[in-house]
Design a protein around this motif. Structure first.
Motif: not given
Length: 552
Positions: A371, A373, A375, A378, A415-416, A420, A424
């Protein structure tokens, strides 16, 4: 040239010779028919066999399944090459085409992920590996069988007929897929229609076996057997003699890598670029590539014949030079004539990411388990999924990554973070607004903007590079080795290069583009290999076009 050589050089192809060429060529049609099926149906295969993972990971799994077939090819070359040198060319490529054909057919019958879970991708990749094992013995056997029938001075011309069927394999694949997709509709094709091209391959297998069963053994192999000169230990002779090992290394690392990546770039990566990057509708892109393929098919024989007259090295080195210098400009031309609105937007309002260096990762995630996450990750992931060109400006004081579209700035998000999802939604909304304001085309390329004749011309140029290099390089490789070990020694370096350089082209190019944000950066891979092989071939490769195969 002796009087006998002069006579055989001028000899016309007889009906029996044509049968030899056609029979050997059908296996190559099979090889590349399957190759393009996996590439052209990657999305449908991903949904069928990898639906239990996220779409991006599923697509990468499909690319790796494509590559799995290549990984086994060098081992297949050793297994079947040894068999071909021990018992004969004809019987060996009868076995290989049967194994290859049945594996292709079975892929069309495999249950999907929804039915048997992880068993689906395991069975799919297993079939791909069986195909790779068979193909390791198929192509070399077909080439050698034809060359050992050919008169001196015509070897590359004759083998070019085998090689050009690679392009026919592509034409056959699209000739099956496109009408089927149009006739049954997109939903039905995704659900079950994609299986049909694999299932009907059984007909090609039957025809190939019927024709090959009527053939005799090659005259060169029969001569060796009669004179008692056939090898009893082909692997030991091929890899236990430094002279042979040296030629294997030269073929595998100096000559053939460029041939592999040049051919696959023109015939495969170009289609990916047209559809995924330039967003040209798939049917239009396929049609243009089909036309370019038809136009360039005769060039395999033209350049094969040229190498019979002036030598192998001048022809394939010219192809390497042309590919190294012109590949990237040709792809830039595809952008200019395929989606000029995208090109204008990139030039007038370039996209950049400003982010902390420590936040930016290499987002190549073949297993789909990682994953990303930060910035930087993402926002770059969002741009990459849109197929947009961007640069990254890294600094140590950027807390949150920002995307700049011309003079518009969109702040990224982590992202986490707990909120978020909301960030998003806000980021996606602002990014789409900025792209729309700066006239970035977000759908398919406008049909009125596509200059099809020029794109066909550019695609033909890419395919010409492949035609310049294919017959001269593979024929030269075959001419390096004595008849007693030719099947083993020729097949292994050819398939090692095809596997490790050509087979990994899609995944490697995809990773480079994802890492850099430059839509042309994936081309550094084939261009770099072409340039390296040009230099290495000039230094290490020897000229072989006047070699007598019975004395090699």
């Amino acid at each position: 040239m002796t009087a006998l050589e002069a006579v055989t050089t001028k000899r016309r192809i007889s009906a029996r010779d044509k049968q030899v060429i056609v029979a050997a060529s059908l296996g190559t049609v099979f090889e590349f028919y399957d190759f393009f099926l996996i590439g052209l149906l990657a999305s449908e295969i991903a949904k069928a066999f990898f639906s239990g993972v996220n779409p991006t990971a599923g697509f990468i799994f499909t690319l790796l399944g494509f590559a799995a077939g290549f990984m086994l090819r060098p081992f297949g070359a050793l297994v079947f090459g040894r068999l071909g040198d021990l018992v004969g060319r004809k019987y060996t490529f009868l076995i290989t085409i049967l194994l290859m054909g049945l594996s292709t057919f079975i892929i069309g019958l495999l249950p999907a992920y929804a039915t048997i879970g992880m068993g689906a991708p395991i069975l799919f990749i297993s079939m791909r590996m069986l195909q790779g094992l068979a193909l390791g013995g198929e192509f070399g056997g077909a080439m050698i069988y034809v060359a050992e029938h050919a008169p001196m001075g015509k070897r590359a011309t004759w083998t070019a007929y085998v090689i050009l069927t690679a392009a026919l394999g592509f034409l056959l694949a699209v000739a099956v897929i496109i009408p089927l997709r149009l006739s049954i509709g997109a939903d039905a094709f995704t659900n079950w229609g994609w299986r049909v091209p694999f299932l009907i391959s059984i007909a090609l297998l039957g025809i190939s076996l019927w024709i090959r069963l009527k053939l005799d053994e090659s005259p060169e192999f029969k001569r060796m057997k009669t004179e008692g000169k056939a090898s009893k230990a082909p692997l030991a002779e091929a890899f236990g003699n430094w002279k042979n090992v040296r030629y294997i290394i030269i073929g595998a690392l100096c000559i053939l890598p460029a041939q592999a990546v040049i051919w696959y770039t023109g015939q495969f990566y170009s289609l990916f670029f047209l559809t995924k990057v330039l967003r040209i509708e798939a049917l239009t892109a396929n049609t243009m590539l089909i036309v370019a393929t038809v136009l360039t098919v005769p060039l395999y024989v033209v350049f094969g014949s040229l190498s019979d007259r002036i030598g192998r090295k001048p022809v394939y080195i010219a192809g390497y030079l042309a590919a190294a210098l012109l590949t990237i400009p040709v792809f830039q031309g595809l952008t200019h004539y395929g989606n000029p609105a995208l090109e204008r937007a990139q030039q007038n309002h370039p996209i950049s990411i400003s982010a902390n260096s420590n936040d930016c990762s290499l987002q190549f995630n073949p297993l789909g388990t990682s994953r990303f996450t930060s910035s930087c990750d993402v926002v770059s992931d969002s741009l990459a999924k849109l197929g947009l060109n961007y640069s990254t400006m890294r600094s140590s004081d950027a807390a949150i990554a920002q995307v700049r579209v011309g003079d518009r700035v969109i702040v990224g998000y982590v992202g986490d973070a707990p909120d978020a999802a909301a960030h998003k939604a806000r980021f996606d909304r602002e990014l789409m607004a900025a792209l729309t304001e700066k006239l970035y085309p977000l759908g398919n390329a406008a049909a009125a903007d596509i200059n099809a004749p020029v794109i066909v011309l550019l695609l033909s140029l890419l395919l010409t590079f492949g035609a310049m290099t294919f017959a001269p390089t593979t024929t030269s490789l075959m001419e390096m080795f004595p008849s007693r070990i030719r099947y083993t020694a020729m097949s292994f370096p050819y398939h090692m290069s095809a596997a490790w350089f050509g087979g990994f082209l899609p995944a490697t190019a995809f990773a480079i583009v994802a890492a850099t944000g430059n839509i042309y950066s994936g081309l550094y891979y084939p261009v770099g290999i072409a340039a390296a092989c040009l230099v290495l071939s000039l230094i290490f490769a020897r000229e072989t076009y006047k070699v007598d195969l019975s004395q090699a």
